[in-house]
Design an enzyme around this catalytic site. Sequence first.
Site, PDB file in Angstrom:
ATOM      1  N   GLU A 198       0.836  -1.209   0.000  1.00 57.28           N
ATOM      2  CA  GLU A 198       0.000   0.000   0.000  1.00 57.28           C
ATOM      3  C   GLU A 198       0.880   1.272   0.000  1.00 57.28           C
ATOM      4  O   GLU A 198       0.545   2.271   0.620  1.00 57.28           O
ATOM      5  CB  GLU A 198      -0.930  -0.056   1.218  1.00 57.28           C
TER       6      GLU A 198
HETATM    7  C1  FAD Z   1       2.610  -9.869   1.242  1.00 52.56           C
HETATM    8  C2  FAD Z   1       2.326  -8.872   0.153  1.00 52.56           C
HETATM    9  C3  FAD Z   1       1.009  -8.586  -0.179  1.00 52.56           C
HETATM   10  C4  FAD Z   1       0.734  -7.692  -1.220  1.00 52.56           C
HETATM   11  N1  FAD Z   1      -0.570  -7.495  -1.634  1.00 52.56           N
HETATM   12  C5  FAD Z   1      -0.809  -6.828  -2.791  1.00 52.56           C
HETATM   13  C6  FAD Z   1      -2.114  -6.796  -3.380  1.00 52.56           C
HETATM   14  O1  FAD Z   1      -3.070  -7.339  -2.825  1.00 52.56           O
HETATM   15  N2  FAD Z   1      -2.273  -6.178  -4.569  1.00 52.56           N
HETATM   16  C7  FAD Z   1      -1.243  -5.586  -5.218  1.00 52.56           C
HETATM   17  O2  FAD Z   1      -1.437  -5.060  -6.307  1.00 52.56           O
HETATM   18  N3  FAD Z   1       0.010  -5.581  -4.685  1.00 52.56           N
HETATM   19  C8  FAD Z   1       0.252  -6.190  -3.496  1.00 52.56           C
HETATM   20  N4  FAD Z   1       1.520  -6.209  -2.963  1.00 52.56           N
HETATM   21  C9  FAD Z   1       2.583  -5.510  -3.647  1.00 52.56           C
HETATM   22  C10 FAD Z   1       3.069  -4.278  -2.905  1.00 52.56           C
HETATM   23  O3  FAD Z   1       2.094  -3.282  -2.907  1.00 52.56           O
HETATM   24  C11 FAD Z   1       4.395  -3.831  -3.545  1.00 52.56           C
HETATM   25  O4  FAD Z   1       5.350  -4.835  -3.275  1.00 52.56           O
HETATM   26  C12 FAD Z   1       4.842  -2.487  -3.060  1.00 52.56           C
HETATM   27  O5  FAD Z   1       3.981  -1.481  -3.517  1.00 52.56           O
HETATM   28  C13 FAD Z   1       6.284  -2.144  -3.478  1.00 52.56           C
HETATM   29  O6  FAD Z   1       6.478  -2.355  -4.835  1.00 52.56           O
HETATM   30  P1  FAD Z   1       7.737  -3.211  -5.350  1.00 52.56           P
HETATM   31  O7  FAD Z   1       7.739  -4.486  -4.564  1.00 52.56           O
HETATM   32  O8  FAD Z   1       7.643  -3.326  -6.814  1.00 52.56           O
HETATM   33  O9  FAD Z   1       8.984  -2.387  -4.925  1.00 52.56           O
HETATM   34  P2  FAD Z   1       9.732  -1.265  -5.824  1.00 52.56           P
HETATM   35  O10 FAD Z   1       8.728  -0.352  -6.385  1.00 52.56           O
HETATM   36  O11 FAD Z   1      10.652  -1.947  -6.751  1.00 52.56           O
HETATM   37  O12 FAD Z   1      10.580  -0.515  -4.714  1.00 52.56           O
HETATM   38  C14 FAD Z   1      11.834  -1.009  -4.214  1.00 52.56           C
HETATM   39  C15 FAD Z   1      12.403   0.016  -3.239  1.00 52.56           C
HETATM   40  O13 FAD Z   1      12.676   1.229  -3.944  1.00 52.56           O
HETATM   41  C16 FAD Z   1      12.049   2.316  -3.303  1.00 52.56           C
HETATM   42  N5  FAD Z   1      11.631   3.292  -4.301  1.00 52.56           N
HETATM   43  C17 FAD Z   1      11.032   3.081  -5.488  1.00 52.56           C
HETATM   44  N6  FAD Z   1      10.831   4.232  -6.124  1.00 52.56           N
HETATM   45  C18 FAD Z   1      11.295   5.204  -5.330  1.00 52.56           C
HETATM   46  C19 FAD Z   1      11.388   6.627  -5.440  1.00 52.56           C
HETATM   47  N7  FAD Z   1      10.917   7.279  -6.492  1.00 52.56           N
HETATM   48  N8  FAD Z   1      11.946   7.309  -4.404  1.00 52.56           N
HETATM   49  C20 FAD Z   1      12.393   6.680  -3.306  1.00 52.56           C
HETATM   50  N9  FAD Z   1      12.351   5.347  -3.167  1.00 52.56           N
HETATM   51  C21 FAD Z   1      11.813   4.612  -4.164  1.00 52.56           C
HETATM   52  C22 FAD Z   1      10.856   1.722  -2.550  1.00 52.56           C
HETATM   53  O14 FAD Z   1      10.466   2.542  -1.456  1.00 52.56           O
HETATM   54  C23 FAD Z   1      11.451   0.393  -2.100  1.00 52.56           C
HETATM   55  O15 FAD Z   1      12.189   0.597  -0.921  1.00 52.56           O
HETATM   56  C24 FAD Z   1       1.807  -7.058  -1.893  1.00 52.56           C
HETATM   57  C25 FAD Z   1       3.129  -7.334  -1.518  1.00 52.56           C
HETATM   58  C26 FAD Z   1       3.394  -8.246  -0.541  1.00 52.56           C
HETATM   59  C27 FAD Z   1       4.831  -8.568  -0.222  1.00 52.56           C
END
Ligand code: FAD
Length: 597
Positions: free
Chosen positions: A440
Amino acid sequence: MPSYKAPLRDIQFVINEVLDTENLYQGLKGYEEATPDLMNAIIEEGAKFAENVLSPLNQSGDEEGCVWSEEGVKTPAGFPEAYKQYVDNGWPSLSAEPEFGGQDMPSMLGIVINELAGTANWSWLMYPGLSHGCIKTLEAHGSPEQKQQYLPKLVSGNWTGTMCLTESHCGSDLGLLRTKAEPQADGSYAITGTKIFISAGEHDMSDNIVHIVIARMPDAPEGTKGISLFVVPKFNVNEDGSIGDRNSVHCASIEKKMGIKASATCVMNFDSAKGYLIGEPNRGLNMMFTFMNTARIGTAIQGLAHAELAYQGSLEYARERLAMRSLTGPKNPDGPADPIIVHPDVRRMLLTQKSIAEGSRAMLYYLAQLGDIVERGDEESAKKADDLMALLTPIAKAFVTEAGLEAANHGIQIYGGHGFIREWGMEQIARDARIATLYEGTTGIQALDLIGRKVLGSGGKLLMGFTEMMGEFVAENDDEAYAEFTAPLTKYKDEWLTMSLEVGGKAMENPDEAGAASVDYLMYSGYVALAYFWAQMAVVAHKKIAEGEGDTAFYEAKLMTARFYFQRILPRTMSHKESLLSGAENLMDMPEAMFAF
Ligand SMILES: Cc1cc2nc3c(=O)[nH]c(=O)nc-3n(C[C@H](O)[C@H](O)[C@H](O)COP(=O)(O)OP(=O)(O)OC[C@H]3O[C@@H](n4cnc5c(N)ncnc54)[C@H](O)[C@@H]3O)c2cc1C
């Protein structure tokens, strides 16, 4: 694992004594029936369900986890039965609109019930929790036919919902998404792509699962401007609302993960699955913003939930565990040693947990009330509430989940080596709490939203709306008796504004300055915002003691916890301030190649 006891006295204190709940809901159209008596009765029933049905399944659910097979996903023993009880007792419809079978109670009440259920068993709450986003999307943006087709079953809880956003290469940056939506002759769309990490994507609790999916149409613009929203049911729905044939959306696997193990986190394959456009093409992300605030408050509750549960377990343990003698002489002279609650450092951890849980409760209930004002208030109050909510939501989501994780971690420490051992439950709470700072919108993304869009993006207007409110509170409580709480608020509200101006000035020269300041800025804001809620609770407690209304121990404890917060936790702002004002160079000067050394 500590068995959960709902903190009903504290919940009632926040709702009935700190927040002006009765007057508020009497003045909001359609909520006149939400009297304190009715709300209390509902909360007490929710507490019984959480304590007796959900809490006993928390540790077993973690041990057992979910099991994937070609046929679907099996949730841990007792989960489907608990969900059936939840549906039979009408909980899913509590705060939904009446047109589709909802009971039309304030969403604040829904948040309280979520706190109770989620503290007892967060993994379990993920199943009905995700339905909420799906219902809100369809309520706000679905066509009349879509509402008729899906909402009655979703609102009753017979069907559950999901939010399918994330793909393997993109989570924070949804503009990169690849899932395709091809228009079909019958007006539907063929949805093709793979979504990952989809909570409650597949399970054995409901007859149908309704997925809200973001995808890109063939002619869509690049990036976030080309995202459209679709509803894709697991089983197609016949015109009469009955369940039809199987749609081509399948759960390919579930993730093995660190915590919330009883919540199925699914890889979902959409293979030309039949989907239906929601709202206008290419407006998907904008539409999702309409309920983003409520979804984020829902996740913030997780921080509060884990802080509360860790505190309950820690307190019980600290009273019983004997180790060494108090520095000021034995407090348990007949025993071989004193209980560890006599030691200042153990008290530091307990009071940190307590002040996080109780302060966050006040902040989040207040935010939930703002949500109700936005929906039902007159134009002027709705606008004011919306502005406050815009500012406070990223703070609540990121700060409360970070603080909740800290509180959970203290739980492990208070149990000593036993905290590291599974049977005691503290390590599960910390593992479960970890995800809340990620999904989220990660803490980093919330921090960018706060400093970029909300504070600098509004030219400081949104922040000033909140600091003015802090100022009004201080002016209304201009009494020497409260000065220990009100004087710091005056200092912080001014410092918060000046500091924001300074960062804003630097960011005009170099945008990296905003990013470099962001997380420290968010944590600073979180500590100050929580101080505002703690000051309100302290003033109420003071007045109640002075009025001699009884329950003095409760109010004295509140005052002492407020004092602890102001004297021991709030000063953390100083280090955040120094870090955030230290500039971007100490982060950005190092060339990427040098990170290797
Ligand atoms: C158990 C679990 C349940 C989930 N449930 C759902 C669900 O029901 N539906 C759904 O759609 N998704 C779901 N998610 C996904 C979740 O919302 C994402 O994993 C999350 O939004 C982060 O995205 P990412 O994993 O691609 O990380 P990335 O976007 O790759 O980020 C990696 C790191 O880089 C940082 N970062 C990225 N861009 C920037 C920036 N511009 N400035 C500073 N820092 C940055 C982030 O803060 C993070 O620390 C779930 C994930 C998990 C693990």
